[in-house]
Design a protein around this motif. Structure first.
Motif, PDB file in Angstrom:
ATOM      1  N   PRO A 170      -2.104   5.694   4.802  1.00 34.76           N
ATOM      2  CA  PRO A 170      -1.989   4.806   3.634  1.00 34.76           C
ATOM      3  C   PRO A 170      -1.834   3.335   4.015  1.00 34.76           C
ATOM      4  N   THR A 171      -1.017   3.052   5.029  1.00 31.60           N
ATOM      5  CA  THR A 171      -0.783   1.647   5.408  1.00 31.60           C
ATOM      6  C   THR A 171      -2.055   1.016   5.960  1.00 31.60           C
ATOM      7  N   GLY A 172      -2.699   1.724   6.888  1.00 34.25           N
ATOM      8  CA  GLY A 172      -3.909   1.183   7.513  1.00 34.25           C
ATOM      9  C   GLY A 172      -5.014   0.962   6.492  1.00 34.25           C
ATOM     10  N   VAL A 192      -9.585   2.312  13.360  1.00 34.34           N
ATOM     11  CA  VAL A 192      -9.806   3.414  14.300  1.00 34.34           C
ATOM     12  C   VAL A 192      -8.833   4.522  13.915  1.00 34.34           C
ATOM     13  N   GLU A 193      -9.363   5.696  13.601  1.00 36.57           N
ATOM     14  CA  GLU A 193      -8.526   6.801  13.114  1.00 36.57           C
ATOM     15  C   GLU A 193      -8.843   8.070  13.908  1.00 36.57           C
ATOM     16  N   ARG A 194      -7.783   8.666  14.404  1.00 37.38           N
ATOM     17  CA  ARG A 194      -7.916   9.873  15.223  1.00 37.38           C
ATOM     18  C   ARG A 194      -8.469  11.063  14.425  1.00 37.38           C
ATOM     19  N   ARG A 195      -8.075  11.182  13.152  1.00 32.62           N
ATOM     20  CA  ARG A 195      -8.531  12.319  12.342  1.00 32.62           C
ATOM     21  C   ARG A 195     -10.025  12.194  12.025  1.00 32.62           C
ATOM     22  N   LEU A 196     -10.676  13.342  11.886  1.00 35.44           N
ATOM     23  CA  LEU A 196     -12.111  13.334  11.631  1.00 35.44           C
ATOM     24  C   LEU A 196     -12.447  12.966  10.189  1.00 35.44           C
ATOM     25  N   TRP A 236       0.620  13.937  -4.734  1.00 35.83           N
ATOM     26  CA  TRP A 236       0.783  14.239  -3.306  1.00 35.83           C
ATOM     27  C   TRP A 236      -0.007  13.268  -2.441  1.00 35.83           C
ATOM     28  N   GLN A 237       0.516  13.064  -1.233  1.00 35.15           N
ATOM     29  CA  GLN A 237      -0.083  12.075  -0.326  1.00 35.15           C
ATOM     30  C   GLN A 237      -1.549  12.372  -0.017  1.00 35.15           C
ATOM     31  N   ASN A 238      -1.925  13.666   0.049  1.00 37.68           N
ATOM     32  CA  ASN A 238      -3.346  13.938   0.365  1.00 37.68           C
ATOM     33  C   ASN A 238      -4.255  13.371  -0.726  1.00 37.68           C
ATOM     34  N   LEU A 257      12.480  22.143   7.616  1.00 34.71           N
ATOM     35  CA  LEU A 257      11.089  22.566   7.761  1.00 34.71           C
ATOM     36  C   LEU A 257      10.444  22.475   6.394  1.00 34.71           C
ATOM     37  N   ILE A 258       9.206  21.979   6.354  1.00 36.57           N
ATOM     38  CA  ILE A 258       8.443  22.036   5.101  1.00 36.57           C
ATOM     39  C   ILE A 258       7.134  22.744   5.410  1.00 36.57           C
ATOM     40  N   ALA A 259       6.683  23.509   4.455  1.00 42.92           N
ATOM     41  CA  ALA A 259       5.466  24.290   4.698  1.00 42.92           C
ATOM     42  C   ALA A 259       4.810  24.638   3.378  1.00 42.92           C
ATOM     43  N   GLY A 268       4.066  -0.201   8.311  1.00 41.53           N
ATOM     44  CA  GLY A 268       4.264   1.189   7.883  1.00 41.53           C
ATOM     45  C   GLY A 268       5.205   1.933   8.816  1.00 41.53           C
ATOM     46  N   ASP A 269       4.987   3.251   8.936  1.00 40.54           N
ATOM     47  CA  ASP A 269       5.876   4.073   9.765  1.00 40.54           C
ATOM     48  C   ASP A 269       5.928   3.589  11.212  1.00 40.54           C
ATOM     49  N   ALA A 270       4.917   2.913  11.684  1.00 41.08           N
ATOM     50  CA  ALA A 270       4.944   2.378  13.048  1.00 41.08           C
ATOM     51  C   ALA A 270       6.104   1.393  13.199  1.00 41.08           C
ATOM     52  N   GLY A 280       8.957   5.959   2.082  1.00 42.89           N
ATOM     53  CA  GLY A 280       8.213   5.567   3.287  1.00 42.89           C
ATOM     54  C   GLY A 280       6.805   5.058   3.011  1.00 42.89           C
ATOM     55  N   LEU A 281       6.030   5.853   2.331  1.00 50.00           N
ATOM     56  CA  LEU A 281       4.633   5.468   2.073  1.00 50.00           C
ATOM     57  C   LEU A 281       4.589   4.176   1.249  1.00 50.00           C
ATOM     58  N   ASN A 282       5.486   4.079   0.297  1.00 54.09           N
ATOM     59  CA  ASN A 282       5.536   2.907  -0.575  1.00 54.09           C
ATOM     60  C   ASN A 282       5.804   1.628   0.218  1.00 54.09           C
TER      61      ASN A 282
HETATM   62  C1  LIG Z   1       7.950  15.791   4.380  1.00 56.15           C
HETATM   63  C2  LIG Z   1       7.700  14.382   4.102  1.00 56.15           C
HETATM   64  C3  LIG Z   1       7.881  13.937   2.819  1.00 56.15           C
HETATM   65  C4  LIG Z   1       7.668  12.609   2.539  1.00 56.15           C
HETATM   66  N1  LIG Z   1       7.862  12.194   1.264  1.00 56.15           N
HETATM   67  C5  LIG Z   1       7.607  10.902   0.956  1.00 56.15           C
HETATM   68  C6  LIG Z   1       7.642  10.446  -0.407  1.00 56.15           C
HETATM   69  O1  LIG Z   1       7.904  11.207  -1.344  1.00 56.15           O
HETATM   70  N2  LIG Z   1       7.365   9.142  -0.650  1.00 56.15           N
HETATM   71  C7  LIG Z   1       7.038   8.280   0.365  1.00 56.15           C
HETATM   72  O2  LIG Z   1       6.793   7.084   0.065  1.00 56.15           O
HETATM   73  N3  LIG Z   1       6.960   8.683   1.650  1.00 56.15           N
HETATM   74  C8  LIG Z   1       7.223   9.970   1.969  1.00 56.15           C
HETATM   75  N4  LIG Z   1       7.089  10.395   3.251  1.00 56.15           N
HETATM   76  C9  LIG Z   1       6.729   9.444   4.285  1.00 56.15           C
HETATM   77  C10 LIG Z   1       5.238   9.167   4.319  1.00 56.15           C
HETATM   78  O3  LIG Z   1       4.512  10.344   4.533  1.00 56.15           O
HETATM   79  C11 LIG Z   1       4.963   8.154   5.419  1.00 56.15           C
HETATM   80  O4  LIG Z   1       5.869   7.093   5.292  1.00 56.15           O
HETATM   81  C12 LIG Z   1       3.543   7.609   5.342  1.00 56.15           C
HETATM   82  O5  LIG Z   1       2.586   8.587   5.653  1.00 56.15           O
HETATM   83  C13 LIG Z   1       3.378   6.444   6.309  1.00 56.15           C
HETATM   84  O6  LIG Z   1       2.070   5.980   6.256  1.00 56.15           O
HETATM   85  P1  LIG Z   1       1.454   5.239   7.512  1.00 56.15           P
HETATM   86  O7  LIG Z   1       0.043   4.946   7.137  1.00 56.15           O
HETATM   87  O8  LIG Z   1       2.339   4.118   7.907  1.00 56.15           O
HETATM   88  O9  LIG Z   1       1.522   6.281   8.701  1.00 56.15           O
HETATM   89  P2  LIG Z   1       0.843   7.715   8.809  1.00 56.15           P
HETATM   90  O10 LIG Z   1       0.640   8.322   7.480  1.00 56.15           O
HETATM   91  O11 LIG Z   1       1.613   8.461   9.827  1.00 56.15           O
HETATM   92  O12 LIG Z   1      -0.603   7.387   9.370  1.00 56.15           O
HETATM   93  C14 LIG Z   1      -0.818   7.052  10.721  1.00 56.15           C
HETATM   94  C15 LIG Z   1      -2.274   7.328  11.034  1.00 56.15           C
HETATM   95  O13 LIG Z   1      -2.549   6.880  12.343  1.00 56.15           O
HETATM   96  C16 LIG Z   1      -3.360   7.826  13.009  1.00 56.15           C
HETATM   97  N5  LIG Z   1      -3.116   7.604  14.451  1.00 56.15           N
HETATM   98  C17 LIG Z   1      -1.936   7.740  15.105  1.00 56.15           C
HETATM   99  N6  LIG Z   1      -2.080   7.391  16.405  1.00 56.15           N
HETATM  100  C18 LIG Z   1      -3.376   7.030  16.557  1.00 56.15           C
HETATM  101  C19 LIG Z   1      -4.130   6.564  17.663  1.00 56.15           C
HETATM  102  N7  LIG Z   1      -3.568   6.384  18.881  1.00 56.15           N
HETATM  103  N8  LIG Z   1      -5.451   6.298  17.503  1.00 56.15           N
HETATM  104  C20 LIG Z   1      -6.024   6.462  16.254  1.00 56.15           C
HETATM  105  N9  LIG Z   1      -5.363   6.900  15.185  1.00 56.15           N
HETATM  106  C21 LIG Z   1      -4.041   7.167  15.318  1.00 56.15           C
HETATM  107  C22 LIG Z   1      -2.887   9.152  12.485  1.00 56.15           C
HETATM  108  O14 LIG Z   1      -3.871  10.149  12.628  1.00 56.15           O
HETATM  109  C23 LIG Z   1      -2.593   8.815  11.016  1.00 56.15           C
HETATM  110  O15 LIG Z   1      -3.703   9.022  10.192  1.00 56.15           O
HETATM  111  C24 LIG Z   1       7.276  11.724   3.572  1.00 56.15           C
HETATM  112  C25 LIG Z   1       7.064  12.179   4.865  1.00 56.15           C
HETATM  113  C26 LIG Z   1       7.278  13.495   5.125  1.00 56.15           C
HETATM  114  C27 LIG Z   1       7.040  13.985   6.519  1.00 56.15           C
END
Ligand SMILES: Cc1cc2nc3c(=O)[nH]c(=O)nc-3n(C[C@H](O)[C@H](O)[C@H](O)COP(=O)(O)OP(=O)(O)OC[C@H]3O[C@@H](n4cnc5c(N)ncnc54)[C@H](O)[C@@H]3O)c2cc1C
Length: 496
Positions: free
Chosen positions: A13-15, A32-36, A98-100, A176-178, A282-284, A295-297
């Motif tokens: 989401p951040t990128g 550049v994204e690792r996922r396909l 959902w995030q997806n 654990l979440i599943a 973002g999470d980085a 987090g995502l927000n």
């Molecule tokens: C169980 C769970 C519930 C959550 N619930 C919430 C919620 O309700 N609300 C909320 O705001 N947040 C929630 N979060 C947090 C949220 O999922 C993250 O904060 C969010 O995904 C961060 O986005 P991002 O883009 O910063 O990082 P990420 O989503 O982690 O994306 C990083 C991307 O970088 C790619 N990547 C990593 N390393 C490399 C590399 N070396 N080369 C190329 N690509 C690379 C990865 O494949 C990934 O696609 C939750 C997280 C979890 C685990």
């Protein structure tokens, strides 16, 4: 070697948000994204908070998310629901989605903007000089960029390679979440016990009268708190079965997991969001417990703070110094999220004394002022960047006013769709000199009839004019004169 102005590592989401912002500003950017594909393993984050919806509205894409999600009063603190339906915003609620799905919609937007995405490729390292950053890819190729942004999640290689410290706190709890199928039907809903909070739900749900109503069929979404913080690495079906049995006395015949993951309350923040030509977002830049769903927000909002600044620096309209305001503004916001998630994890402690504390908090949060204060923080609506003393609007988000212009009515946020700064004059048409900026600042005369009301603060004095940054924050407030306007234009949008 291919050269780009900006390389973004990570298409989460951040990128994606950052790439969209840079593309709107006409910057040569690549992800550049690792996922396909944008498909996610698992659903992860559950939705968007009010300020994120506003930020998406500022770019004209909020409806794409709203049409797929469930609007609800989702804000809560330590288990106490905080209703924000009286907040002065067009979106006085959260959105369950959902995030997806969030990522799929963002990927569609990024596609429309024609952002190049190198999928299925991983960044393995980089080296920076005073002039550029050379980025190594897993397929042996490399890219050269003026700036590299690590949006690569909590285990960020970019952060580690840049040598940026990540101080904070180790996990005290994990869950654990599943998504899985169960041979026996469990009771859906939340359970609290001496280990903590657990839940069974379904992926598909509706919100009716403020309550989650699960739809029939489909996989079950499980969350189960572990007895001790689990080890790093991928959890297994056996781990899940054991954790369920420890709590429920049975694993309900769990099988066929679509995905399984562990989250913890590890709480850490990058000491600096910038190391010369390398930035983090973002999470980085920050990790914490998912409690409160922030987090995502925060990541999306980091991207919207950084995008226009980085664009101006690579276009040489602003000096590099502008990038330091990204850390100065967003680090305190991240720190506050770390603090409130730690407080909520502590409050969620299942023992009797913490129950007493939760009850006490619930009583306090039943009062208007504490509710507004905390809900303003958790929704992101109260964010106030320190732009100095002055009118209360200074540094705060501009409200989405209904304006009347010579071309007809327009919502203020519509003026921000192109991610350009806006100089909004609400007084008699003026003849102030703004020519050096006229090519990049949209200047508009408008009328507004109504109150100026900010979340948490309430009513504020009506300004005669406002200078609005592309992220929707107010950079200057007019009092009938143009005092300070040129300085503000120079500070935020360069002198050339
Ligand atoms: C169980 C769970 C519930 C959550 N619930 C919430 C919620 O309700 N609300 C909320 O705001 N947040 C929630 N979060 C947090 C949220 O999922 C993250 O904060 C969010 O995904 C961060 O986005 P991002 O883009 O910063 O990082 P990420 O989503 O982690 O994306 C990083 C991307 O970088 C790619 N990547 C990593 N390393 C490399 C590399 N070396 N080369 C190329 N690509 C690379 C990865 O494949 C990934 O696609 C939750 C997280 C979890 C685990």
């Amino acid at each position: 070697m291919n050269e780009h102005a900006v390389v973004i590592v990570g298409g989460g989401p951040t990128g994606m948000m950052l790439a969209g912002e840079l593309m709107l500003a006409g910057v040569d950017v690549v992800i550049v994204e690792r996922r396909l594909s944008h498909e996610l393993d698992g659903s992860r984050a559950g939705g968007l908070h009010s300020r994120t919806l506003e930020v998406l509205d500022q770019r004209g894409i909020a409806d794409r998310f709203l049409s797929e999600g469930q609007i609800a009063q989702v804000q809560s603190f330590g288990g106490t629901r905080l209703d924000i339906s009286d907040f002065p915003t067009r979106h006085p609620y959260g959105l369950g989605l959902w995030q997806n799905h969030i990522e799929r919609i963002l990927a569609g937007w990024v596609d429309e903007l024609a952002v190049p995405v190198h999928r299925g490729r991983e960044v393995t390292g980089f080296a920076q000089t005073d002039a550029h950053v050379d980025v190594e890819l897993s397929d042996g190729h490399s890219l050269r960029a003026e700036y590299l942004v690590g949006c690569d999640g909590g285990r960020s290689l970019i952060r580690k390679t840049a040598g940026i410290e990540f101080p904070g706190w180790d996990p005290t709890t994990s869950a654990l979440i599943a998504e899985a199928e169960l041979a026996e039907e469990p009771e859906l809903g939340i359970r609290r016990d001496s280990r903590g909070i657990h839940s069974f739900g379904r992926l598909e749900y509706e919100i009716r009268d403020g309550e989650v109503v699960y739809l029939d069929g489909g996989p079950i979404r499980i969350m189960v708190t572990e007895g001790h913080p689990g080890p790093a690495g991928e959890p297994t079906l056996r781990d899940l079965s054991e954790a369920l049995t420890a709590v429920y006395g049975t694993d309900y015949g769990v099988h066929s997991t679509a995905w399984i993951s562990r989250f913890t309350d590890m709480t850490r923040q990058a000491a600096s969001y910038r190391e010369r030509r390398v930035l983090l977002a973002g999470d980085a830049a920050h990790v914490h417990s998912p409690v409160g769903g922030q987090g995502l927000n925060v990541g999306v909002q980091d991207a919207v703070n950084l995008g226009w600044k980085l664009a101006q620096v690579v276009k040489r309209t602003s000096p590099e110094l502008l990038l330091d305001t990204y850390h100065a503004e967003r680090h305190p916001v991240g720190a506050r999220v770390l603090q409130n998630t730690m407080a909520q994890v502590a409050l969620n402690n299942p023992d009797e004394r913490h129950q007493a504390l939760r009850d006490t908090m619930a009583e306090l949060l039943g009062m208007d002022e504490p509710r507004r204060r905390l809900a303003g923080m958790l929704s992101g609506l109260d964010i106030h960047y320190d732009l100095g003393a002055g009118h209360p609007l200074l540094g705060r988000r501009v409200p989405d006013l209904d304006l009347d212009t010579a071309d007809g009515p327009v919502r203020l946020f519509t003026l921000l769709h192109d991610a350009r700064p806006v100089l909004l004059n609400l007084d008699a048409p003026w003849a102030w000199e703004t020519s050096p900026w006229s090519d990049r600042v949209l200047t508009i005369d408008a009328e507004y009839v109504g109150d100026w009301e900010l979340p948490v603060l309430g009513r504020v004095a009506a300004p005669s004019a406002v200078l609005i940054r592309p992220d929707g924050h107010v950079a200057w407030v007019g009092d009938g004169t143009d005092t300070g306007l040129r300085d503000a234009l120079t500070t935020w949008f360069g002198s050339r």
